[in-house]
Design a protein around this motif. Structure first.
Motif, PDB file in Angstrom:
ATOM      1  N   LEU A   7       0.565  -1.468  -0.356  1.00  0.00           N
ATOM      2  CA  LEU A   7      -0.121   0.210  -0.107  1.00  0.00           C
ATOM      3  C   LEU A   7       0.886   1.052  -0.499  1.00  0.00           C
ATOM      4  CD1 LEU A   7      -3.013  -1.732   2.271  1.00  0.00           C
ATOM      5  CD2 LEU A   7      -2.607  -0.706   0.122  1.00  0.00           C
ATOM      6  N   THR A   8       1.735   1.336  -0.979  1.00  0.00           N
ATOM      7  CA  THR A   8       2.471   2.781  -1.117  1.00  0.00           C
ATOM      8  C   THR A   8       1.765   4.364  -1.441  1.00  0.00           C
ATOM      9  OG1 THR A   8       2.193   2.593  -3.497  1.00  0.00           O
ATOM     10  CG2 THR A   8       3.804   1.308  -2.514  1.00  0.00           C
ATOM     11  N   ASN A   9       2.436   4.771  -1.498  1.00  0.00           N
ATOM     12  CA  ASN A   9       2.130   6.512  -1.393  1.00  0.00           C
ATOM     13  C   ASN A   9       1.758   6.565  -2.512  1.00  0.00           C
ATOM     14  OD1 ASN A   9       1.872   9.530  -1.995  1.00  0.00           O
ATOM     15  ND2 ASN A   9       2.376   9.964   0.131  1.00  0.00           N
ATOM     16  N   PRO A  10       0.587   6.869  -3.295  1.00  0.00           N
ATOM     17  CA  PRO A  10       0.028   6.892  -4.457  1.00  0.00           C
ATOM     18  C   PRO A  10       1.018   8.555  -5.493  1.00  0.00           C
ATOM     19  CG  PRO A  10      -1.762   6.795  -3.643  1.00  0.00           C
ATOM     20  CD  PRO A  10      -0.890   6.843  -2.469  1.00  0.00           C
ATOM     21  N   GLU A  11       1.046   9.167  -4.898  1.00  0.00           N
ATOM     22  CA  GLU A  11       1.756  10.647  -5.120  1.00  0.00           C
ATOM     23  C   GLU A  11       3.258   9.696  -5.418  1.00  0.00           C
ATOM     24  OE1 GLU A  11       2.820  14.851  -3.978  1.00  0.00           O
ATOM     25  OE2 GLU A  11       0.675  13.830  -4.095  1.00  0.00           O
ATOM     26  N   LYS A  12       4.404   9.209  -4.486  1.00  0.00           N
ATOM     27  CA  LYS A  12       5.508   9.054  -4.303  1.00  0.00           C
ATOM     28  C   LYS A  12       5.714   7.961  -5.384  1.00  0.00           C
ATOM     29  CE  LYS A  12       6.794  10.690  -0.229  1.00  0.00           C
ATOM     30  NZ  LYS A  12       7.330   9.824   1.612  1.00  0.00           N
ATOM     31  N   SER A  63       3.730   7.172  -8.205  1.00  0.00           N
ATOM     32  CA  SER A  63       4.194   8.048  -9.814  1.00  0.00           C
ATOM     33  C   SER A  63       5.172   8.795  -9.801  1.00  0.00           C
ATOM     34  CB  SER A  63       2.636   9.278  -9.704  1.00  0.00           C
ATOM     35  OG  SER A  63       2.540  10.117 -10.831  1.00  0.00           O
ATOM     36  N   GLN A  64       5.894   9.860  -9.163  1.00  0.00           N
ATOM     37  CA  GLN A  64       7.290  10.522  -8.503  1.00  0.00           C
ATOM     38  C   GLN A  64       8.320   9.497  -9.275  1.00  0.00           C
ATOM     39  OE1 GLN A  64       7.971  12.665  -5.791  1.00  0.00           O
ATOM     40  NE2 GLN A  64       9.373  14.121  -6.325  1.00  0.00           N
ATOM     41  N   ALA A  65       8.540   8.540  -8.615  1.00  0.00           N
ATOM     42  CA  ALA A  65       9.078   7.690  -8.764  1.00  0.00           C
ATOM     43  C   ALA A  65       9.483   6.751 -10.068  1.00  0.00           C
ATOM     44  CB  ALA A  65       8.886   6.585  -7.803  1.00  0.00           C
ATOM     45  N   MET A  66       7.799   6.208 -10.279  1.00  0.00           N
ATOM     46  CA  MET A  66       7.863   5.370 -11.558  1.00  0.00           C
ATOM     47  C   MET A  66       7.962   6.344 -13.280  1.00  0.00           C
ATOM     48  SD  MET A  66       8.184   2.684 -10.435  1.00  0.00           S
ATOM     49  CE  MET A  66       7.226   1.707 -12.100  1.00  0.00           C
ATOM     50  N   ARG A  67       7.623   7.736 -13.156  1.00  0.00           N
ATOM     51  CA  ARG A  67       8.110   8.831 -14.471  1.00  0.00           C
ATOM     52  C   ARG A  67       8.772   9.949 -14.494  1.00  0.00           C
ATOM     53  NH1 ARG A  67       2.103  10.657 -15.803  1.00  0.00           N
ATOM     54  NH2 ARG A  67       2.873  10.296 -17.773  1.00  0.00           N
ATOM     55  N   PRO A  68      10.086   9.270 -14.088  1.00  0.00           N
ATOM     56  CA  PRO A  68      11.049  10.439 -13.661  1.00  0.00           C
ATOM     57  C   PRO A  68      11.626  11.602 -14.598  1.00  0.00           C
ATOM     58  CG  PRO A  68      12.468   8.344 -13.862  1.00  0.00           C
ATOM     59  CD  PRO A  68      10.654   8.035 -13.812  1.00  0.00           C
ATOM     60  N   SER A  69      11.099  11.637 -15.453  1.00  0.00           N
ATOM     61  CA  SER A  69      11.259  11.762 -16.892  1.00  0.00           C
ATOM     62  C   SER A  69       9.871  13.477 -16.965  1.00  0.00           C
ATOM     63  CB  SER A  69      12.082  11.279 -17.989  1.00  0.00           C
ATOM     64  OG  SER A  69      11.996  12.266 -19.710  1.00  0.00           O
ATOM     65  N   GLN A  70      10.850  14.299 -16.761  1.00  0.00           N
ATOM     66  CA  GLN A  70       9.396  15.677 -17.098  1.00  0.00           C
ATOM     67  C   GLN A  70       9.116  15.955 -18.201  1.00  0.00           C
ATOM     68  OE1 GLN A  70       7.365  17.254 -14.452  1.00  0.00           O
ATOM     69  NE2 GLN A  70       8.316  15.403 -13.552  1.00  0.00           N
ATOM     70  N   THR A  71      10.258  15.531 -18.989  1.00  0.00           N
ATOM     71  CA  THR A  71      10.195  16.023 -20.643  1.00  0.00           C
ATOM     72  C   THR A  71       9.481  14.530 -21.416  1.00  0.00           C
ATOM     73  OG1 THR A  71      12.594  16.871 -20.505  1.00  0.00           O
ATOM     74  CG2 THR A  71      11.332  16.087 -23.027  1.00  0.00           C
ATOM     75  N   LEU A  72       9.505  13.508 -21.097  1.00  0.00           N
ATOM     76  CA  LEU A  72       8.650  12.215 -21.443  1.00  0.00           C
ATOM     77  C   LEU A  72       7.272  12.678 -21.014  1.00  0.00           C
ATOM     78  CD1 LEU A  72       8.029   9.611 -22.567  1.00  0.00           C
ATOM     79  CD2 LEU A  72       9.408   8.623 -21.232  1.00  0.00           C
ATOM     80  N   ASN A  73       6.756  12.890 -19.473  1.00  0.00           N
ATOM     81  CA  ASN A  73       5.313  13.017 -19.440  1.00  0.00           C
ATOM     82  C   ASN A  73       5.099  14.237 -19.858  1.00  0.00           C
ATOM     83  OD1 ASN A  73       6.309  10.925 -16.863  1.00  0.00           O
ATOM     84  ND2 ASN A  73       7.000  13.053 -15.262  1.00  0.00           N
ATOM     85  N   PHE A  74       5.348  14.978 -20.310  1.00  0.00           N
ATOM     86  CA  PHE A  74       4.967  16.495 -20.947  1.00  0.00           C
ATOM     87  C   PHE A  74       4.286  15.513 -22.406  1.00  0.00           C
ATOM     88  CE2 PHE A  74       5.277  20.273 -23.879  1.00  0.00           C
ATOM     89  CZ  PHE A  74       3.841  20.958 -23.432  1.00  0.00           C
ATOM     90  N   ALA A  75       5.063  15.118 -22.926  1.00  0.00           N
ATOM     91  CA  ALA A  75       4.841  14.602 -24.309  1.00  0.00           C
ATOM     92  C   ALA A  75       4.199  13.987 -24.415  1.00  0.00           C
ATOM     93  CB  ALA A  75       6.205  13.582 -24.941  1.00  0.00           C
ATOM     94  N   ILE A  76       3.781  12.532 -23.912  1.00  0.00           N
ATOM     95  CA  ILE A  76       2.479  11.667 -23.132  1.00  0.00           C
ATOM     96  C   ILE A  76       1.606  12.548 -23.019  1.00  0.00           C
ATOM     97  CG2 ILE A  76       1.092   9.932 -21.979  1.00  0.00           C
ATOM     98  CD1 ILE A  76       4.889   8.916 -21.360  1.00  0.00           C
ATOM     99  N   ALA A  77       1.892  13.213 -21.920  1.00  0.00           N
ATOM    100  CA  ALA A  77       0.224  14.295 -21.809  1.00  0.00           C
ATOM    101  C   ALA A  77      -0.512  14.887 -23.709  1.00  0.00           C
ATOM    102  CB  ALA A  77       1.069  14.902 -20.682  1.00  0.00           C
ATOM    103  N   SER A  78       0.603  15.236 -24.382  1.00  0.00           N
ATOM    104  CA  SER A  78       0.186  16.531 -25.163  1.00  0.00           C
ATOM    105  C   SER A  78      -1.082  15.608 -26.319  1.00  0.00           C
ATOM    106  CB  SER A  78       1.456  16.315 -26.293  1.00  0.00           C
ATOM    107  OG  SER A  78       2.065  15.463 -26.734  1.00  0.00           O
TER     108      SER A  78
END
Length: 64
Positions: A41-46, A48-63
């Motif tokens: 039962l992990t902290n969902p926010e932590k 998510s941050q650990a599993m998606r560490p690349s802000q550049t990749l996250n932004f591209a996928i969010a587009s």
């Protein structure tokens, strides 16, 4: 579908242009201990941050 093709073509172009930055961001976190507040039962926010560490990749996928 041409609209779908255009959307993914744009994503592919963005990923290609920013590949070295994405790889650097992912490489920077390799081998580091990450505290996600638990095992089952992990902290969902932590987690998510650990599993998606690349802000550049996250932004591209969010587009999408």
């Amino acid at each position: 579908n041409l609209a779908l093709k255009a959307r993914f073509t744009q994503l592919a172009q963005s990923l290609t242009e920013q590949e070295s930055q994405i790889v650097a961001e992912l490489g920077a976190v390799q081998g580091q201990h990450v505290d996600i507040d638990g095992y089952y039962l992990t902290n969902p926010e932590k987690t998510s941050q650990a599993m998606r560490p690349s802000q550049t990749l996250n932004f591209a996928i969010a587009s999408l």
